[in-house]
Design a protein around this motif. Structure first.
Motif, PDB file in Angstrom:
ATOM      1  N   LEU A  45      29.022  48.563 -41.837  1.00  0.00           N
ATOM      2  CA  LEU A  45      30.471  48.776 -41.981  1.00  0.00           C
ATOM      3  C   LEU A  45      31.118  49.087 -40.640  1.00  0.00           C
ATOM      4  O   LEU A  45      32.230  48.603 -40.350  1.00  0.00           O
ATOM      5  N   ASN A  77      31.354  56.809 -49.762  1.00  0.00           N
ATOM      6  CA  ASN A  77      32.015  56.230 -50.938  1.00  0.00           C
ATOM      7  C   ASN A  77      33.531  56.189 -50.777  1.00  0.00           C
ATOM      8  O   ASN A  77      34.173  55.204 -51.156  1.00  0.00           O
ATOM      9  N   LYS A 109      34.368  53.436 -48.366  1.00  0.00           N
ATOM     10  CA  LYS A 109      34.214  52.131 -49.011  1.00  0.00           C
ATOM     11  C   LYS A 109      35.474  51.781 -49.795  1.00  0.00           C
ATOM     12  O   LYS A 109      35.991  50.649 -49.713  1.00  0.00           O
ATOM     13  N   TYR A 144      36.192  42.802 -46.798  1.00  0.00           N
ATOM     14  CA  TYR A 144      35.235  43.615 -47.571  1.00  0.00           C
ATOM     15  C   TYR A 144      34.516  42.753 -48.614  1.00  0.00           C
ATOM     16  O   TYR A 144      33.303  42.912 -48.843  1.00  0.00           O
ATOM     17  N   LEU A 191      26.012  44.560 -48.721  1.00  0.00           N
ATOM     18  CA  LEU A 191      26.029  46.013 -48.911  1.00  0.00           C
ATOM     19  C   LEU A 191      25.117  46.407 -50.071  1.00  0.00           C
ATOM     20  O   LEU A 191      25.361  46.042 -51.217  1.00  0.00           O
TER      21      LEU A 191
END
Length: 608
Positions: free
Chosen positions: A333, A350, A353, A364, A371
């Motif tokens: 990321l 989290n 994300k 993404y 991922l």
């Protein structure tokens, strides 16, 4: 004959022999798996119930029979009734099957032990390809520990149909394993009695070292919490929170109780004839009741102790894999979205994300397949047993420890001690009836008989060192003993209680240990234990029938993982022969005895 029978030097030697035999690889790789599968600490409830209802009574019964009859399995059951000679033969056949493949585990342990002195450990990293431009493709698709096991140790074939050739390195290790066993049993109780002190005590020393090391590993607590926390399930009828009723999830599952009973049954080594053989070398006044309780409790305590060690290491491995997964996701990321150093951590992963998905939906979405969904619970839930736990999971954890060579040597020496200790019992179950035979013992010395048995087992065992050998190993491990042992022990229990007579057996015990068995032993022998064995027998038969086509796990090198395949017809025929070869000994033995007596009676009447 009874006066000249060899004896243990002292009762402690007998107890050590029983512990060395009963405490085996199943305590290290089977019991932790069952805890993992059936509710963590909640599994201990059915386990201890089955120990009291099944384990202790049947262990006491076999030790008492061996000590009273002072014969191996064939002679002991023949004394109780000539029609039961097939029970002893069935035990010998099962022990022979077990010896054929069990020592292969010791061969693998030798192989890993020899490689444990390298720095770095050969399973720590993937080997380079032939061009030395990258890693081996198969290894990249799986892991270095799995590659070392499946390719460099087993050199496994893609299926059972592809037999391949004998792997000479494994064949040499197997020969060494049988040579060690032969030297241990060379002079019967005289040599075995000395060896069991080492094979029974050394594994505990190693387990204590591993416990101290395991508890200091990062993430060990996660494994221990997972083990000791019973899995609970909310009452499905409850719609509000918190629910007033919680029930142990797995206690209502019949397979939990079946697995607990099976683990107790096979862990103690009932039905093989080894315990009868060991007890036959006791003094007639030996307190076999006390020893049955001691051995069964030590065996169960060892299972729990080994599980604590295993789950501390399992927790370390799971935490290591989980944190490695998190770090890879963070790095991916940060590189993809050019984030500042330190802005993305495991704690805010989290949230970040969700933020990145909302602010950069297209980028993404493109990154999403790469991922991984990292979960500590999923890592801990990965249930592994048998050789997968012993040679893959442990070796993977060892490679990440400090001074991995030291812990690798200790671990595989422990596996060897456990394996050799069990082999001493397996071979005793075969050799004792042979040396008890006047015909065989009069013609051949004990050393020759032992040598012939070891040589035959070693030659047949070469099958398991072929490229498809691991698949044959699984066939023998899964089907050679399960149903046969249940039937053997059921017949043993019925024979003692209803053919020999429970009152007659009471008197024998009174003469041996100075007191009669109390109501607990008699109820378990006469009713509870036989019913449990019948239930297990019915379950396994039903399970085999409902399963349909039997399947096995084959290694697919192109995918770097195990795939499920159906057994070919000839493998199914071998499975049928394995089961029939031992179980049919019982009715055939009774039938031959009946025919022999009938012919003898007719010849006597003809002469008259």
């Amino acid at each position: 004959m009874e006066k000249s029978r060899p004896l243990w030097d002292n009762p402690l030697q007998f107890v050590f022999a029983c512990i060395s035999y009963a405490v085996g690889l199943g305590n290290v790789w089977r019991f932790p798996y069952l805890c993992q599968m059936y509710g963590g600490g909640g599994f201990l409830i059915p386990y201890f119930i089955m120990l009291i209802a099944e384990g202790m009574p049947l262990l006491y019964l076999e030790l008492a029979v061996g000590q009273r009859m002072r014969q191996g399995s064939i002679g002991a059951w023949k004394i109780i009734s000539p029609y039961l000679c097939g029970v002893g033969v069935a035990s010998v056949v099962v022990s022979f099957f077990l010896s054929m493949y069990y020592n292969v585990i010791n061969a693998w342990a030798f192989w890993y032990l020899f490689h444990s002195f390298q720095d770095p450990l050969p399973w720590a990293t993937c080997p380079l390809n032939s061009n030395r431009t990258g890693y081996e493709e198969e290894c990249e698709k799986t892991s270095s520990t799995q590659y070392f096991w499946y390719r460099q140790t087993l050199n496994i074939s893609p299926s059972l149909e592809v037999s391949g050739s004998v792997q000479w390195e494994q064949a040499l290790c197997l020969t060494l394993a049988w040579l060690v066993v032969y030297l241990c049993i060379l002079r019967g109780t005289e040599s075995t009695g000395k060896v069991v002190y080492v094979t029974a005590s050394l594994p505990y020393c190693v387990l204590i070292i591993y416990l101290i090391r395991g508890l200091t590993l990062h993430g060990a607590v996660n494994g221990l919490v997972y083990m000791f926390t019973p899995k609970v399930q909310k009452n499905p009828s409850c719609s509000h929170s918190p629910c007033p009723v919680l029930q142990l999830e797995q206690l209502s599952n019949p397979k939990t109780w079946i697995s607990a009973a099976t683990q107790i049954f096979f862990s103690l080594g009932l039905g093989f004839g080894s315990l009868i053989a060991f007890a036959s070398y006791n003094e007639p006044s030996n307190n076999c009741e006390r020893h049955a309780i001691i051995v069964s409790l030590i065996n169960s305590a060892t299972s729990i102790f080994a599980s604590i060690v295993t789950f501390s290491i399992y927790g370390f491995k799971a935490t290591f894999n989980y944190e490695s997964c998190i770090n890879k996701v963070i790095l991916l990321l940060m590189n993809a979205f050019d984030l500042e150093e330190g802005s993305l951590t495991a704690d805010n992963l989290n949230e970040m994300k969700d933020y990145l998905m909302a602010t950069h939906p297209q980028e993404y979405a493109q990154l999403l397949p790469q991922l991984k969904n990292c979960s500590l619970e999923a890592e801990l839930d990965t249930a592994v047993q048998g050789t997968g736990l012993a040679f893959i999971v442990y070796s993977e954890a060892i490679k990440n420890m400090e001074v991995p060579q030291l812990y690798s040597v200790l671990y595989f020496v422990m596996l060897l001690m456990l394996g050799i200790g069990s082999m001493l019992g397996n071979t005793a179950a075969i050799l004792t009836p042979l040396t008890d035979s006047r015909v065989i013992a009069a013609r051949f010395p004990k050393e020759v008989i032992s040598g012939v048995v070891c040589f035959i087992n070693c030659v047949i065992g070469l099958i398991f060192t072929m490229e498809a050998g691991n698949y044959w190993f699984d066939i023998f491990n899964d089907y050679a003993a399960t149903l046969s042992l249940l039937l053997i022990v059921l017949v043993e229990t019925i024979a003692v209680c209803y053919i020999y007579g429970i009152r007659r057996f009471e008197k024998d015990l009174h003469n041996m240990i100075g007191r009669k068995p109390n109501w607990y032993w008699k109820i378990m022998w006469a009713f509870v234990s036989p019913l449990l064995i019948i239930s297990l027998f019915i379950f396994y038969l039903t399970d085999y029938i409902l399963t349909g086509t039997l399947q096995y796990q084959a290694w697919d090198a192109t995918q770097g993982q195990l795939v499920t395949k159906d057994y070919p017809s000839y493998a199914l025929a071998v499975i049928g022969l394995l089961v029939a070869a031992s179980t049919m000994c019982i009715p055939l033995g009774a039938l031959l005895t009946f025919i022999r007596k009938r012919l003898k009676r007719e010849s006597v009447s003809t002469v008259a």
